[in-house]
Each structure stands twice: as structure tokens, then as C-alpha cells.
Write a protein that holds these residues in place. Structure first.
Motif, mmCIF file in Angstrom:
data_model
loop_
_atom_site.group_PDB
_atom_site.id
_atom_site.type_symbol
_atom_site.label_atom_id
_atom_site.label_comp_id
_atom_site.label_asym_id
_atom_site.label_seq_id
_atom_site.Cartn_x
_atom_site.Cartn_y
_atom_site.Cartn_z
ATOM 1 N N GLN A 203 -27.652 88.007 -71.358
ATOM 2 C CA GLN A 203 -27.635 87.119 -70.188
ATOM 3 C C GLN A 203 -28.531 87.624 -69.057
ATOM 4 N N ASP A 204 -29.023 88.866 -69.160
ATOM 5 C CA ASP A 204 -29.902 89.416 -68.133
ATOM 6 C C ASP A 204 -31.364 89.020 -68.335
ATOM 7 N N PHE A 205 -31.657 88.306 -69.428
ATOM 8 C CA PHE A 205 -33.022 87.896 -69.717
ATOM 9 C C PHE A 205 -33.203 86.403 -69.467
ATOM 10 N N ALA A 206 -34.341 86.039 -68.873
ATOM 11 C CA ALA A 206 -34.743 84.637 -68.782
ATOM 12 C C ALA A 206 -35.429 84.264 -70.088
ATOM 13 N N TYR A 207 -34.982 83.172 -70.697
ATOM 14 C CA TYR A 207 -35.484 82.737 -71.999
ATOM 15 C C TYR A 207 -36.469 81.597 -71.801
ATOM 16 N N ARG A 208 -37.670 81.736 -72.387
ATOM 17 C CA ARG A 208 -38.668 80.672 -72.309
ATOM 18 C C ARG A 208 -39.323 80.486 -73.668
ATOM 19 N N GLU A 209 -39.608 79.240 -73.969
ATOM 20 C CA GLU A 209 -40.434 78.933 -75.132
ATOM 21 C C GLU A 209 -41.777 78.477 -74.614
ATOM 22 N N GLU B 188 -44.259 83.545 -66.982
ATOM 23 C CA GLU B 188 -44.169 82.108 -66.736
ATOM 24 C C GLU B 188 -43.987 81.316 -68.023
ATOM 25 N N GLY B 189 -44.343 81.907 -69.155
ATOM 26 C CA GLY B 189 -44.209 81.213 -70.428
ATOM 27 C C GLY B 189 -45.223 80.116 -70.639
ATOM 28 N N VAL B 190 -46.419 80.259 -70.057
ATOM 29 C CA VAL B 190 -47.433 79.216 -70.151
ATOM 30 C C VAL B 190 -48.742 79.790 -70.669
ATOM 31 N N MET B 191 -49.501 78.942 -71.354
ATOM 32 C CA MET B 191 -50.830 79.318 -71.793
ATOM 33 C C MET B 191 -51.771 79.306 -70.594
ATOM 34 N N ILE B 192 -52.581 80.351 -70.433
ATOM 35 C CA ILE B 192 -53.516 80.416 -69.318
ATOM 36 C C ILE B 192 -54.971 80.276 -69.782
ATOM 37 N N TRP B 193 -55.197 80.367 -71.105
ATOM 38 C CA TRP B 193 -56.572 80.236 -71.606
ATOM 39 C C TRP B 193 -56.521 80.031 -73.108
ATOM 40 N N SER B 194 -57.475 79.260 -73.625
ATOM 41 C CA SER B 194 -57.649 79.146 -75.063
ATOM 42 C C SER B 194 -59.129 79.053 -75.367
ATOM 43 N N SER B 195 -59.528 79.642 -76.471
ATOM 44 C CA SER B 195 -60.929 79.581 -76.878
ATOM 45 C C SER B 195 -61.226 78.232 -77.513
ATOM 46 N N PRO B 196 -62.495 77.866 -77.625
ATOM 47 C CA PRO B 196 -62.825 76.710 -78.460
ATOM 48 C C PRO B 196 -62.422 76.987 -79.902
ATOM 49 N N ALA B 197 -62.161 75.955 -80.662
ATOM 50 C CA ALA B 197 -61.846 76.134 -82.077
ATOM 51 C C ALA B 197 -63.045 76.749 -82.788
ATOM 52 N N GLN B 198 -62.800 77.818 -83.542
ATOM 53 C CA GLN B 198 -63.867 78.501 -84.260
ATOM 54 C C GLN B 198 -64.142 77.798 -85.588
ATOM 55 N N LEU C 208 -33.279 84.426 -81.429
ATOM 56 C CA LEU C 208 -34.687 84.040 -81.346
ATOM 57 C C LEU C 208 -34.854 82.583 -80.933
ATOM 58 N N ARG C 209 -34.153 81.664 -81.578
ATOM 59 C CA ARG C 209 -34.150 80.254 -81.188
ATOM 60 C C ARG C 209 -32.711 79.849 -80.928
ATOM 61 N N LYS C 210 -32.384 79.630 -79.698
ATOM 62 C CA LYS C 210 -31.007 79.365 -79.329
ATOM 63 C C LYS C 210 -30.484 78.087 -79.979
ATOM 64 N N GLY C 211 -29.410 78.249 -80.744
ATOM 65 C CA GLY C 211 -28.763 77.118 -81.379
ATOM 66 C C GLY C 211 -29.508 76.543 -82.558
ATOM 67 N N ASP C 212 -30.594 77.174 -83.002
ATOM 68 C CA ASP C 212 -31.390 76.643 -84.114
ATOM 69 C C ASP C 212 -30.924 77.312 -85.402
ATOM 70 N N ALA D 169 -42.310 73.711 -85.819
ATOM 71 C CA ALA D 169 -43.476 74.364 -85.248
ATOM 72 C C ALA D 169 -43.310 75.879 -85.263
ATOM 73 N N THR D 170 -44.436 76.564 -85.087
ATOM 74 C CA THR D 170 -44.407 77.971 -84.731
ATOM 75 C C THR D 170 -44.196 78.056 -83.230
ATOM 76 N N VAL D 171 -43.232 78.849 -82.809
ATOM 77 C CA VAL D 171 -42.842 78.903 -81.409
ATOM 78 C C VAL D 171 -43.027 80.315 -80.884
ATOM 79 N N LEU D 172 -43.593 80.438 -79.696
ATOM 80 C CA LEU D 172 -43.716 81.720 -79.007
ATOM 81 C C LEU D 172 -42.554 81.845 -78.041
ATOM 82 N N VAL D 173 -41.622 82.731 -78.342
ATOM 83 C CA VAL D 173 -40.425 82.916 -77.530
ATOM 84 C C VAL D 173 -40.627 84.107 -76.608
ATOM 85 N N MET D 174 -40.315 83.936 -75.325
ATOM 86 C CA MET D 174 -40.524 84.988 -74.342
ATOM 87 C C MET D 174 -39.242 85.256 -73.571
#
Length: 393
Positions: A6-12, A64-74, A352-356, A383-388
């Protein structure tokens, strides 16, 4: 160490990870710190890099649990990722053997180099003389390049088989080179010989008399000490520990690898896939659903039974140990000092995934720093999920 779930903030993480479409599921496949994970680097938020089966490189703000940058598709699949947090650099290697250096801010890479050989491993490290990239190829060769320019420094033949593993020691003095071929012994090179090669002289190295090495770790608190996990046959696993020395006499240098400890696991134990070390006196590894802490001489110190299913991933640093399982849980341990050996303290069990309740279709992988835990979770049919997880300070 006293934190509870309970001491952790959970973000996907949000922002286009890739959903399953038809028979295709886009996966996050590798994950490394980009910057902010070192407590000495104050004032920086933790950021991680990931690559996905979409042929893209991403940077994520962990708090923040957000993407800040992505490369072009290689143009093709990215098969290797390495990062140098001290310089905010990421290095990718794709299936066409093209090496690219990124700053995770601009759309275009800082440097690009297409190798003429099939590359299989990467290692980056920082010395007083600059930043360097090592590449191991299918023919057992090591290529040494500067970062970020990708200027060639040296090219040596290390092994007579594909060079699957390259690991530099914490003091950047040694380079461990290994393949998985049964008949080829791993080697440890003096890094100076690769970074500043002498004309007409072969690089200095020492062979280690244990073939079929499956894992190797440099001790984080004893920088010249190396522990390797090897297989004697399909059901027997052993661990051996070496101290490396380089003696300079006159105009020559002699390298020695002195074996200081070795032991075999009992035949009834599961064959471990992962291992970790810290101060060079103990080894942590998984066997089935259990986690073990042994001395390097083979004395069992602690056994943990925190997972219901087989542990499928183990990650360690100088402070933490993380384990994941397909039971949808991650467990956090922390190193502690007791008597003559370090001990592990079991800290908390995180879902890892709450309730999943769907099973994982791939092994969850995880990393952490002093305030954050990040895990890649791939659920069947989803989906593949990034859990933070971020510790509430």
C-alpha cells in the motif's frame, strides 16, 4: 525495507504499447535504465528505455507512468539494447546488424554503423578515457568502438564460437567473453588491451577452465571477483568463483585467474536459470518456486518460498533483489549484513496486474531503483503492459 504494497503508487504506462491484433501481439522485449536510477545523480527523475516488437525504442518517465519519447519505427527487429545512464545514451542493434546510438530526445540517432558481420552481443561502459561499446559477433570476434561516435578502436578474435556474453567488471578493468559451445572455454580480457591496443601485440587474456557457462556475474563490492554458473551435464549445475589479478613486471604483464571456491548443486535440485552476486562471498539463485542464498563455498544460508509458481526472472543490484513468476506476483528483497556474510531480507509481495487472473504468456521481467519498480507483463490474449510502482515518499 519496511515498505508494504500500500506504500507504492501503482501505474500502468500509457501511450501505444501495442495491443494484440489477430495473431499478432506487440511485445516490450528489453528494458534498461536510461538515467535517474543512480542515487548520486540528484535532481533527475528515473527514466527507462524499452524496445518493442514494433521495431521502436521508447523512453518512459517512471514516476508519472507516461511515455516521453519514441523513435521512428525501424526497418527491422531490434534484437539488443544497452544504455549508459551516466551519458544519457542508448545503443540498439537490429536484425540487419545496424548499430545506432540515441539520446532519446531527437528523432534521428546520434550515430549509425552497419556491421559486416552477424552481431550477437553488446556491452557499454564508461572509463576515465571515455565511453565505449563492445560488440561480440557470430565468429567469436570482439569489436571495440567509441561512444557516441562509433569510431573503431580494435578488432580481435576472442573465441572459436559465437560470442553470446560480454560483461565488463565494475572497475572496467576486465572483460568477460563467453559462448555457449560445450568445447570452448570462456576468457577474461584485460580491458586496456581492447581500448588501447598495442601494434603487433595480441590482447592479454586468461581462459577459465569451465565450459558451458550459462551465467556470469562480477561481484559488485569486490571488483576483481567473478562467479560463473556452469552445467556439467543436463541435470547438474555448479558455481565457481575466481579472483583476477594483473601483475606488471618489467615490460610485461601476466594475468592470473585464481579459483577461490567451487561447488555443485545436488542432483535433486531444479537447474537454475538466473543468479546474482553482491560482495563476492554469496550467490543468490532460483530453483523452481524457491530462492536460495548460498556462500561461494556451497553453504546454504537462506531459502525463501514467496512464490507459488516457478520463478522465471531474477534481477539484482547492490541493494535489491527482485523475483517474478507467472503467478502474477513480484517479490522484493534487500541485501543486509549479518555476521560474516550478507543476508537477504524479504520485503514485500506486489501484484503485477491487479485483479487480472489471466496467466502470463511470457515471463515477466523487472528492474528497480531506490524508489521505483518497473515490470513488463504480457497477458495471454491481451497487451504487453509496463507496470510501474513508485514509493510514496
Amino acid at each position: 525495507m519496511r515498505a508494504q504494497p500500500q506504500d507504492f503508487a501503482y501505474r500502468e504506462a500509457t501511450g501505444g504499447l501495442g495491443m494484440g491484433m489477430g495473431n499478432t501481439v506487440h511485445l516490450l522485449e528489453e528494458m534498461h535504465w536510461f538515467w535517474g536510477s543512480d542515487p548520486s545523480m540528484s535532481g533527475q527523475k528515473p527514466v527507462i528505455c524499452t524496445v518493442s516488437s514494433r521495431h521502436m525504442l521508447y523512453a518512459w518517465d517512471v514516476q508519472e507512468g507516461v511515455m516521453i519519447w519514441s523513435s521512428p519505427a525501424q526497418q527491422c527487429h531490434i534484437k539488443c539494447l544497452a544504455t549508459l545512464p551516466q551519458r544519457s545514451l542508448a545503443v540498439t542493434m537490429d536484425a540487419w546488424n545496424t548499430i545506432k546510438v540515441w539520446n532519446c530526445r531527437d528523432a534521428n540517432p546520434l550515430a549509425t554503423l552497419t556491421m559486416s558481420t552477424c552481431c550477437v552481443s553488446l556491452e557499454v561502459f564508461l572509463t576515465d578515457g571515455g565511453a565505449f561499446l563492445l560488440i561480440g559477433d557470430f565468429y567469436g570476434d570482439i569489436y571495440t568502438l567509441t561512444l557516441p561516435e562509433l569510431k573503431s578502436i580494435s578488432h580481435v578474435n576472442a573465441l572459436e564460437c559465437p560470442l553470446d556474453y560480454l560483461h565488463s567488471s565494475p572497475n572496467r578493468k576486465w572483460i568477460f567473453a563467453c559462448g555457449t559451445h560445450l568445447g570452448v572455454l570462456p576468457k577474461v580480457f584485460l580491458a586496456e588491451c581492447l581500448l588501447r591496443p598495442a601494434v603487433g601485440r595480441a590482447p592479454l587474456f586468461v581462459s577459465l577452465p569451465f565450459a558451458f557457462c550459462s551465467q556470469a556475474r562480477w561481484a559488485l563490492m569486490c571488483v576483481n571477483r567473478l562467479t560463473i554458473m556452469f552445467h556439467r551435464d543436463i541435470l547438474r549445475t555448479g558455481f565457481t568463483t575466481f579472483d583476477l589479478t594483473a601483475e606488471h613486471t618489467g615490460g610485461s604483464t601476466a594475468i592470473e585467474a585464481r579459483q577461490i571456491a567451487s561447488f555443485m548443486l545436488s542432483p535433486g535440485m531444479f537447474v537454475p536459470a538466473w543468479m546474482g552476486v553482491r560482495d563476492g562471498t554469496t550467490i543468490v539463485f532460483e530453483c523452481g518456486p524457491r530462492l536460495f542464498l548460498f556462500t561461494i563455498e556451497g553453504l546454504l544460508l537462506t531459502e525463501f518460498c514467496d512464490h507459488e509458481n516457478i520463478i522465471c526472472y531474477l534481477w539484482t543490484d547492490s541493494v535489491h533483489v527482485l523475483t517474478t513468476s507467472r503467478d502474477n506476483y513480484l517479490h522484493l528483497y534487500m541485501w543486509d549484513k549479518e555476521d560474516w556474510h550478507p543476508s537477504l531480507q524479504s520485503c514485500c509481495h506486489l501484484e503485477l496486474r491487479k485483479g487480472d487472473i489471466r496467466p502470463n504468456c511470457y515471463d515477466p521481467i523487472a528492474i528497480c531503483d531506490n524508489t521505483s519498480i518497473v515490470c513488463v507483463v504480457s497477458k495471454c490474449g491481451g497487451a504487453t503492459v509496463l507496470v510501474m510502482y513508485s514509493l510514496n515518499m
